[in-house]
Design a protein around this motif. Structure first.
Motif, mmCIF file in Angstrom:
data_model
loop_
_atom_site.group_PDB
_atom_site.id
_atom_site.type_symbol
_atom_site.label_atom_id
_atom_site.label_comp_id
_atom_site.label_asym_id
_atom_site.label_seq_id
_atom_site.Cartn_x
_atom_site.Cartn_y
_atom_site.Cartn_z
ATOM 1 N N ALA A 265 135.412 30.575 -28.725
ATOM 2 C CA ALA A 265 134.746 31.568 -29.573
ATOM 3 C C ALA A 265 135.724 32.671 -29.963
ATOM 4 O O ALA A 265 136.419 33.234 -29.115
ATOM 5 C CB ALA A 265 133.537 32.151 -28.851
ATOM 6 N N GLY A 266 135.782 32.966 -31.257
ATOM 7 C CA GLY A 266 136.654 34.037 -31.741
ATOM 8 C C GLY A 266 138.052 33.589 -32.094
ATOM 9 O O GLY A 266 138.821 34.359 -32.677
ATOM 10 N N SER A 267 138.429 32.359 -31.756
ATOM 11 C CA SER A 267 139.776 31.880 -32.060
ATOM 12 C C SER A 267 139.832 31.325 -33.483
ATOM 13 O O SER A 267 138.866 30.757 -33.985
ATOM 14 C CB SER A 267 140.186 30.784 -31.075
ATOM 15 O OG SER A 267 141.425 30.206 -31.463
ATOM 16 N N LEU B 83 141.946 23.775 -33.986
ATOM 17 C CA LEU B 83 141.158 23.045 -32.999
ATOM 18 C C LEU B 83 139.899 23.833 -32.641
ATOM 19 O O LEU B 83 138.802 23.278 -32.532
ATOM 20 C CB LEU B 83 141.991 22.784 -31.746
ATOM 21 C CG LEU B 83 141.286 22.079 -30.586
ATOM 22 C CD1 LEU B 83 140.835 20.695 -31.003
ATOM 23 C CD2 LEU B 83 142.214 21.993 -29.369
ATOM 24 N N ALA B 84 140.058 25.140 -32.474
ATOM 25 C CA ALA B 84 138.910 25.984 -32.144
ATOM 26 C C ALA B 84 137.903 25.993 -33.288
ATOM 27 O O ALA B 84 136.681 25.906 -33.067
ATOM 28 C CB ALA B 84 139.386 27.406 -31.851
ATOM 29 N N VAL C 204 126.237 28.651 -27.652
ATOM 30 C CA VAL C 204 127.597 29.014 -27.245
ATOM 31 C C VAL C 204 127.485 30.206 -26.296
ATOM 32 O O VAL C 204 127.337 31.356 -26.734
ATOM 33 C CB VAL C 204 128.481 29.362 -28.456
ATOM 34 C CG1 VAL C 204 129.897 29.710 -27.999
ATOM 35 C CG2 VAL C 204 128.501 28.211 -29.457
ATOM 36 N N PRO C 205 127.526 29.973 -24.981
ATOM 37 C CA PRO C 205 127.389 31.083 -24.020
ATOM 38 C C PRO C 205 128.639 31.961 -24.030
ATOM 39 O O PRO C 205 129.714 31.530 -24.458
ATOM 40 C CB PRO C 205 127.215 30.362 -22.682
ATOM 41 C CG PRO C 205 127.909 29.051 -22.868
ATOM 42 C CD PRO C 205 127.700 28.676 -24.308
ATOM 43 N N GLY D 151 136.954 36.504 -19.477
ATOM 44 C CA GLY D 151 138.378 36.350 -19.204
ATOM 45 C C GLY D 151 139.033 35.194 -19.944
ATOM 46 O O GLY D 151 140.000 34.603 -19.438
ATOM 47 N N ALA D 152 138.507 34.837 -21.113
ATOM 48 C CA ALA D 152 139.104 33.735 -21.875
ATOM 49 C C ALA D 152 140.512 34.113 -22.316
ATOM 50 O O ALA D 152 140.753 35.213 -22.817
ATOM 51 C CB ALA D 152 138.239 33.415 -23.083
#
Length: 726
Positions: A457-459, A463-464, A478-479, A483-484
């Protein structure tokens, strides 16, 4: 004075036949400091390339002297009127020449000065017939007057062209034939012939106006006003003034006012007015939309990405206008041929008129009559219009279906293409990866996708983007992830729902989790299919696999089959790795050359040409530019970079592989149309030449043959406007 470095472009009113083009080109080319002249009948434009500064007003005066109106491009000729309609020629001298070319056919054809002259000549001819019935002694003079009504403007145009070094025009042939008929007493035929000539010119003008309106009609697709949100309210503003970056609101049923990207809303968009697609396409946030297309279902908010002058439709019109100013090889040949053909007709007519009486004692009146008929038969109008009319119609038909060609030479050259070299990414494929396979171990596919999407999420990594798009399409939650973070060159990690989650490349996963042999075989099979595999690891155990690949376009297989059916060989040239390219190639049934640098693609194109092949190269990126330039025809795919579009000879706006075959099919249809036109033009002349010499036909059939051939050729060319892509 004009700048010698800049091209000068003008709109010309009243130019609606091949003779007009020849006269304007010839007159302007003779002016001092003129390096190059281009006249487009289809666009009604004149383009002049100066060799040195040209005196202000010189070009305009020369064109007006021939009986046409002219104004700088961007400022339309006033109603298409000529200078003489205002009573002067720009020098303060009253004029009356060129009235038959009185107006460009922008309004109803029956309101033009050309139509008015034709009606006046017709009325005068009817009156002459009535006078002949009532007072037979005055019949001859009545027909002379009727003839003069139509012939005087024609003779004035002939004189103006002769003064400018062009004595062998269609108007000259007409004037000589009509006056000659009067001198031998055939006044009734002379008047009728002039009327038929004017009717033929009027029909040519109507057809030329239709061809011109076909492409100009694209501009009408874009609405004049757009809705912009300001301070919570919607305000209508001129679409032409929309700046790049502003957000417009498009209601259901409205046409989209600008090229842009959807920022909010989901709807089906009818792209048929621009692309010819009969089925509306679903669109949502981040999808591109074209100006002129129709929003079907729901309110959309669209961020404008191109100014009005640079939107898709404006670019199409501009490219087609530029293309129609470039003559095809066949057209150039016909132009050169006609320069010798017309004097040749005059010579043949003179010989027919004088040789039999002088050498064989034949009656002078009979053979002068036949010589005059030959002048009318030999009018080259149908021959001269045969190619440009078809080329203009072909270019317009292609443009309306998203097939752009930069000139008649490109349209003509496509017919001989026997090999097409295609890029992979963005040409044969969509150019963006999608999730093709989800393999779950000990949990559902939806759970695997949900955990992977949480990390991504956010990338903005491709691929993301692919994983998030699949999660959205499948309505998978999408939970949040804690710390991603990215693991350089290996993948991404984080905590989701209290579990440690990793999304890693297959190689990186070997060091983080125990992969079973069966899992390794699955990864290998996916890799062999050209797919990139990511391994989802949850709390140290392998939880699933996600395979991503840039998939072939939906119509790629059918498009390649269409090319093969047309006898065209295909080959993929790609910089991608051999395994991925081979997998796509196997799916599509196309030969593959992989791992290529830009110079390698160019080299292969030249190798194919060295084998005697005519090569078209299709691509969409900067790395395709060298090969596009080297190919016989370079074709840029929809969404192409500006470099590819500038380098290419043709462009497929809407990214359909089938349109490559459609380009070739359109070229072949156009060239077939041209040869039909040439056959009709020369065939009718040959038939009537023989029948005139043996005494079967005379002046009336002669002018009908010329006018009829011109109308047939023009109507046949106009059939191309209805050409349908597969």
């Amino acid at each position: 004075m004009s700048n010698a470095a800049e091209k000068l472009k003008f709109r010309v009113g009243g130019m609606d036949c091949a003779a007009c083009v020849s006269k304007i080109e010839g007159a302007v080319r003779r002016l001092p400091n003129v390096a190059e002249v281009g006249v487009s009948l289809a666009n009604g434009t004149l383009t002049v390339t100066p060799a040195a500064p040209i005196a202000t007003g010189m070009i305009e005066r020369e064109v007006k002297a021939l009986g046409y109106s002219i104004a700088p491009a961007g400022a339309a000729p006033a109603g298409g009127e000529h200078a003489h309609e205002r009573g002067d020629d720009g020098h303060g001298h009253g004029r009356g020449d060129g009235e038959a070319h009185g107006a460009a056919l922008d309004g109803p054809w029956w309101k033009t000065r050309k139509a008015g002259l034709t009606f006046a000549c017709g009325a005068a001819l009817v009156a002459a017939y009535l006078v002949g019935v009532a007072v037979p002694a005055f019949a001859q003079w009545a027909f002379v007057v009727a003839m003069a009504v139509g012939l005087v403007p024609v003779a004035q145009r002939a004189a103006a062209a002769t003064v400018r070094g062009m004595p062998f025009t269609i108007e000259t042939l007409m004037t000589v034939a009509a006056l000659g008929a009067v001198f031998i007493g055939a006044t009734e035929e002379a008047a009728t012939v002039v009327l038929l000539f004017l009717v033929g010119e009027l029909l040519e003008g109507v057809a030329a106006g239709r061809a011109r309106a076909s492409i100009k009609g694209l501009a009408a697709l874009v609405p004049k006003l757009a809705l912009v949100e300001r301070d919570g309210t919607q305000v209508e503003v001129p679409a032409a003034a929309l700046p790049v970056g502003v957000t417009i609101v498009v209601r259901p049923g409205d046409r989209i006012a600008a090229d842009g990207v959807i920022v909010d809303g989901h709807s089906e968009v009818n792209e048929a007015p621009v692309t010819g697609e009969s089925v509306p396409r679903p669109k949502g946030p981040s999808d591109s939309v074209f100006a002129g297309t129709i929003n079907a279902d729901a309110v959309l908010r669209v961020r404008v990405t191109a100014a009005a002058a640079d939107n898709t439709i404006a670019r199409v019109i501009r490219l087609v206008e530029e293309a129609q100013e470039r003559k095809a090889p066949t057209e150039r040949f016909i132009d050169r041929f006609s320069r010798y053909y017309t004097p040749g007709v005059l010579l043949v007519g003179a010989l027919v008129a004088v040789v039999p009486p002088l050498l064989f004692g034949q009656p002078w009146s009979e053979w002068i009559y036949k010589g005059l008929a030959i002048l009318l038969i030999g009018c080259p109008c149908a021959l001269v219009i045969s190619t440009p009319a078809a080329i203009a119609a072909g270019l317009s038909a292609g443009a309306r279906r998203g097939l752009l060609m930069k000139g008649g030479a490109v349209l003509e050259g496509l017919r001989s293409i026997d090999t097409v070299a295609l890029d992979k990414t963005g040409t044969l494929t969509e150019g963006k990866p999608v999730v093709t396979d989800i393999v779950a171990f000990g949990r559902s596919e939806a759970q695997v996708l949900s955990l992977a999407a949480a990390l991504e999420a956010g990338s903005s990594h491709p691929l993301a983007v692919a994983i998030l798009a699949r999660a959205k399409a499948d309505n998978v939650p999408v939970p949040p992830a804690a710390g991603a973070r990215a693991i350089n060159g290996k993948g991404v990690s984080g905590r989701v729902g209290g579990a440690d989650v990793l999304l890693l490349s297959a190689a990186a996963a070997e060091g983080r989790a125990a992969l079973a042999d069966a899992q390794r075989r699955q990864i290998g099979a996916l890799n062999d299919a050209g797919k990139t595999v990511s391994v989802l690891v949850v709390d140290g155990a392998v939880a699933g696999l996600l395979a991503v690949r840039d998939e072939a376009r939906a119509d790629a297989r059918a498009g390649l089959d269409q090319l093969r059916a047309a006898g065209v060989r295909t080959v993929m040239l790609t910089g991608d790795n051999a395994r991925t390219a081979g997998a796509i190639g196997a799916d599509l049934g196309i030969a593959v050359r992989a791992g290529l640098l830009p110079e390698d693609k160019q080299r292969i194109v030249r190798e194919l040409q060295a084998e005697g092949r005519r090569v078209a190269k299709v691509g969409d990126g900067i790395n395709d530019a060298p090969a596009l330039a080297a190919a016989d025809i370079g074709i840029a795919m929809g969404g192409s970079t500006d470099v590819a579009l500038e380098t290419a000879d043709a462009a497929i706006l809407h990214g359909r592989v089938a349109d490559i075959g459609n380009l070739i099919a359109l070229s072949r249809a156009t060239m077939g149309n041209i040869w039909q036109n040439i056959t009709v033009a020369l065939g009718l002349k040959a038939v009537f030449l023989v029948t005139t010499i043996i005494g079967v036909t005379g002046l009336w059939p002669a002018i009908l043959a010329d006018t009829g051939a011109t109308v047939l050729v023009t109507l046949n060319a106009m059939r191309l406007l209805g050409w349908k892509a597969r």
